[in-house]
Design a protein around this motif. Structure first.
Motif: not given
Length: 312
Positions: A93-99, A279-280, A231-240, A25-28
């Motif tokens: 993808i970033n906010d400049f549309g680069q993928v 997470i954005n 950028d707020a150092d919030e990290i997401v992921g998954s776990y078993c 997901i794009n950051p902002d």
């Protein structure tokens, strides 16, 4: 947790297919060139990932643009590197549309081989790593400064990470010989999250800040992957949560959010599995859930992408 936010959900699905898997997901969720010109100038959330053909014969990258909250509008485009194969996926993808993404090239000795690309404007540029013995490149991510991170596999079958800043490529390994796994992410500060397999084959998440590595393990979990950082150092992921989850290929898989050292579980109730992918900077979560459609004719779990937007 009692102080966890509530969310408004948006379900995403590439038209005409049962299976859509979002990855980045794009950051902002805004266009830097239009920032400050009013809310009407702010474009949509952009999500990239893979769309699977109904007959299961192909997999193609996609870009979804999502706008609105009470009334949601979605548009979709396929992202197909013409140099690639029938199996492609966009990762970031970033906010400049680069993928950035990759495509399948075949297999060697039972190992799948991929090659990565960068899409800038309408031009697909191959990401060719300068390291000796490169066989496969995979799972790239890009931030708003244009830094790219990803993984690569050498001729001995070992997997590593890399960064590209400007025209400079640097390889890295998790300390102790950990094998870098799929799905990496990088924020605007250059902090990287990903996953590695240790010598026993157990999979853990990690955070790389500068040259400091920190392992990420959901408490008591049998398996943890970290897939997104903002950028707020919030990290997401998954776990078993159990070994049974691993034995069944992910039944009971749950997402997590790691913030200020505190883990919070995130799962779609009643579904076979939930995975958080990204997470954005506004705290919007993007992930996927897998149904338990075991009575269907194809006896397969189908994958659906969702956005979870924190309520005010």
């Amino acid at each position: 947790m009692s102080d966890s936010p509530t969310y408004t959900y948006t379900l995403l699905g590439y038209p005409g297919t049962l299976d859509t898997q979002g990855v980045g997901i794009n950051p902002d969720a805004l266009d830097p060139d239009l920032d400050g010109q009013g809310e009407t100038a702010r474009p949509k959330i952009k999500v990239v990932g893979a769309r699977f053909s109904p007959d299961g014969t192909s997999q193609t990258g996609f870009l979804a643009r999502v706008s609105g909250s009470k009334s949601v509008h979605e548009t979709y485009d396929l992202l197909n590197d013409p140099q690639g194969s029938l199996v492609q996926q966009a990762y970031s993808i970033n906010d400049f549309g680069q993928v950035v993404g990759d495509y399948y090239m075949g297999d060697i000795g039972g190992s799948y081989i991929f090659h990565s690309y960068e899409l800038d404007g309408d031009k697909f540029n191959p990401i060719n790593l300068p390291f000796a013995g490169v066989v496969s490149t995979f799972s790239p991510a890009i931030n708003n400064t244009g830094e790219i991170v990803g993984g690569w596999t050498d001729s001995a079958g070992n997997s590593h990470g890399y960064t590209r800043i400007g025209d400079t490529y640097t390889s890295f390994d998790y300390p102790g010989g950990g094998q870098i796994q799929l799905y990496l992410s990088v924020n605007s500060e250059g902090d990287i999250v990903g996953s590695y397999a240790d010598a026993s084959g157990a999979v853990h998440g990690f955070l790389r800040r500068g040259e400091t590595y920190t392992s990420i393990d959901f408490p008591g979990a049998a398996y943890t992957v970290s897939t997104g950082i903002n950028d707020a150092d919030e990290i997401v992921g998954s776990y078993c949560p159990t070994s049974q989850c691993l034995a069944t290929g992910g039944e009971g898989l749950q997402g997590f959010i790691l913030k200020n050292g505190i883990y919070t579980t995130f799962a779609i109730p009643g579904e076979y599995a939930t995975a958080l992918a990204s997470i954005n900077n506004k705290g919007v979560l993007m992930g996927n859930y897998y149904d338990a459609d075991v009575n269907a004719a194809d006896t397969a779990n189908h994958v659906y992408t969702f956005l979870a937007t924190p309520n005010p």
